[in-house]
Design a protein around this motif. Structure first.
Motif, PDB file in Angstrom:
ATOM      1  N   TYR A 265       0.843  -1.200   0.000  1.00 15.97           N
ATOM      2  CA  TYR A 265       0.000   0.000   0.000  1.00 15.97           C
ATOM      3  C   TYR A 265       0.880   1.253   0.000  1.00 15.97           C
ATOM      4  N   PRO A 266       0.736   2.100  -1.023  1.00 18.48           N
ATOM      5  CA  PRO A 266       1.609   3.266  -1.126  1.00 18.48           C
ATOM      6  C   PRO A 266       0.973   4.530  -0.545  1.00 18.48           C
ATOM      7  N   GLU A 267       1.792   5.352   0.078  1.00 16.23           N
ATOM      8  CA  GLU A 267       1.370   6.697   0.487  1.00 16.23           C
ATOM      9  C   GLU A 267       2.461   7.668   0.075  1.00 16.23           C
ATOM     10  N   LEU A 268       2.095   8.930  -0.016  1.00  9.82           N
ATOM     11  CA  LEU A 268       3.067   9.999  -0.266  1.00  9.82           C
ATOM     12  C   LEU A 268       3.011  10.953   0.916  1.00  9.82           C
ATOM     13  N   ASP A 282       4.456  15.665  -5.549  1.00  7.98           N
ATOM     14  CA  ASP A 282       5.739  15.011  -5.301  1.00  7.98           C
ATOM     15  C   ASP A 282       5.891  14.845  -3.799  1.00  7.98           C
ATOM     16  N   GLY A 283       6.373  13.703  -3.371  1.00  3.57           N
ATOM     17  CA  GLY A 283       6.591  13.502  -1.946  1.00  3.57           C
ATOM     18  C   GLY A 283       7.454  12.286  -1.694  1.00  3.57           C
ATOM     19  N   GLU A 284       7.624  11.974  -0.413  1.00  3.87           N
ATOM     20  CA  GLU A 284       8.397  10.776  -0.039  1.00  3.87           C
ATOM     21  C   GLU A 284       7.472   9.560  -0.065  1.00  3.87           C
ATOM     22  N   LEU A 285       7.933   8.498  -0.668  1.00  2.07           N
ATOM     23  CA  LEU A 285       7.142   7.268  -0.738  1.00  2.07           C
ATOM     24  C   LEU A 285       7.144   6.554   0.607  1.00  2.07           C
ATOM     25  N   VAL A 286       5.967   6.090   0.993  1.00  2.00           N
ATOM     26  CA  VAL A 286       5.821   5.302   2.217  1.00  2.00           C
ATOM     27  C   VAL A 286       5.074   4.032   1.821  1.00  2.00           C
ATOM     28  N   PHE A 287       5.566   2.879   2.243  1.00  2.00           N
ATOM     29  CA  PHE A 287       4.904   1.626   1.876  1.00  2.00           C
ATOM     30  C   PHE A 287       4.503   0.818   3.099  1.00  2.00           C
TER      31      PHE A 287
END
Ligand SMILES: [Zn+2]
Length: 430
Positions: A265-268, A282-287
């Motif tokens: 599951y991806p978040e930014l 644009d942001g940092e990927l969080v999984f």
């Protein structure tokens, strides 16, 4: 053309169904981690929530982030949620900047990994009749093992050559008739260089048609060079030891990076504040790993900067699309107040006629101030032409055009920069 998928149902799932599935899996995961692991129990309790607090996907924002530092503090097996006895395979990162990150897998995790890699390689175009030369380094690193599992699941032949011994890579590629190559993008160029030294034309004298590349950042310009040099379609793979290895995100034939979001599951987020951003920014990927057993990662901060969009792709897949990695927040340099990513310098250099793919960014520290310069190898023919100051000026002006920063460029004789068989070291400090 008849569109083909490895897993038709999962890859073309409607967005609505995908979100329902993700939510169900997230609820189960949080309950599982909370009840089986003391670290997760403590971290979740500190937020004054319980597994039942997760009612919708948006509730994931109530959960704490997981950082590389957490993983190091619980090295090697502190985050494992199953009995150790259930683990059948372990991988680890190289740990060049501290304790390595450990990736343990149960039998189900190994099956999931193989499935995700098969999906990814099939989307690249790998088929049962292909012969994959697996030139990632075998060992603790996840790369080679993930590509092997996926390709074998498809039924392709895997040449387990590993990285290094480049002359032998060329001989085996020719003798065995390899049709696909898996390695770091920079290593594929080194193999091409050695093939040329041996008198071959890489785009004509081999059966190679497909490249599955990853484990280092590379620009679109570098992709074009690799494709022309080898006469292949070159595809990007994105993965992380902390999540599963490769198999998280990979390209379809239209070179869109699809996220296997039914399992990851991806978040930014905003890298500074941790605030969740809408897709499109644009942001940092969080999984978050939705289905892993041995070590589920909940909201792992990758430090990789990218954007995500939810749109149906020309290929028919509905899985969300991630941009290429725009930089790692760790790689970011601040030079005279200007933010610089190594990938921007690579993009600029690749615009210069006569440039080879070998360059080095040199960081020099004087007091507290960093300055940058670039060393670049011209191609053999450009080197022989002479007038290298014109060549350097052209490179400097391309960099200036992108960064608005003057970075001195020095050309050095071809084959001076040490070649790597794995991740190329593009930035050095003197
Ligand atoms: Zn696609």
């Amino acid at each position: 053309m008849q569109q083909e998928y490895w897993d038709h149902k999962s890859e073309t799932i409607s967005l609505h169904e995908l979100k329902e599935l993700q939510c169900k899996r997230l609820q189960k995961l949080v309950k599982y981690a909370y009840t089986t692991n003391t670290f997760y129990h403590k971290k979740i309790s500190e937020k004054k929530i319980k597994p039942e607090s997760i009612k919708t996907l948006k509730d994931i924002e109530k959960l704490p982030f997981l950082t590389k530092q957490d993983l190091r503090s619980y090295y090697p097996f502190g985050l494992v949620c199953t009995p150790l006895d259930d683990i059948i395979e372990v991988h680890a990162s190289s740990g060049t900047t501290g304790k390595p990150v450990v990736g343990p897998y149960t039998r189900n995790d190994v099956d999931l990994w193989g499935e995700m890699m098969a999906r990814s390689l099939f989307a690249n175009g790998l088929r049962k009749n292909d012969i994959l030369q697996n030139a990632y380094g075998y060992g603790l690193f996840t790369g080679a093992h993930g590509f092997e599992k996926g390709a074998q699941k498809i039924g392709a032949m895997v040449i387990t050559i590993g990285s290094g011994n480049t002359e032998r890579q060329v001989d085996i590629m020719r003798d065995f008739g390899s049709t696909a190559l898996a390695c770091t993008p920079s290593y594929s160029l080194h193999i091409a260089e050695v093939a040329e030294e041996k008198g071959f034309n890489p785009s004509k004298d081999f059966k190679l048609r497909l490249g599955a590349f990853g484990a280092e950042s590379w620009s679109e310009e570098m992709r074009k060079n690799i494709e022309e040099r080898w006469g292949i379609a070159a595809h990007e793979h994105y993965g992380l030891t902390e999540i599963i290895g490769p198999g998280i995100v990979s390209e379809c034939e239209y070179k869109k990076l699809h996220i296997n979001a039914d399992h990851f599951y991806p978040e930014l987020i905003d890298p500074k504040t941790g605030e969740v951003l809408e897709f499109g920014n644009d942001g940092e990927l969080v999984f978050t790993t939705l289905t892993k057993e041995a070590f589920p990662a909940i909201r792992f901060r990758t430090k990789d900067l990218a954007s995500i969009t939810e749109e149906t792709c020309e290929c028919g897949r509905t899985l969300p699309i991630q941009s290429r990695i725009k930089g790692r927040s760790d790689d970011m340099m601040k030079i005279k107040g200007v933010i610089v990513f190594p990938s921007q310098i690579e993009s600029a250099l690749m615009q210069v006629p006569g440039v080879s793919d070998n360059y080095q960014i040199v960081k020099t520290k004087q007091g507290d101030i960093y300055s940058l310069s670039v060393e670049i190898e011209p191609s053999d023919s450009r080197y022989k032409e002479g007038h290298l100051d014109d060549f350097e000026k052209k490179a400097e002006s391309e960099i200036y055009r992108i960064l608005n920063l003057h970075v001195p460029v020095h050309s050095i004789p071809p084959k001076t920069i040490p070649r790597s068989t794995g991740k190329a070291k593009r930035v050095i400090e003197r």
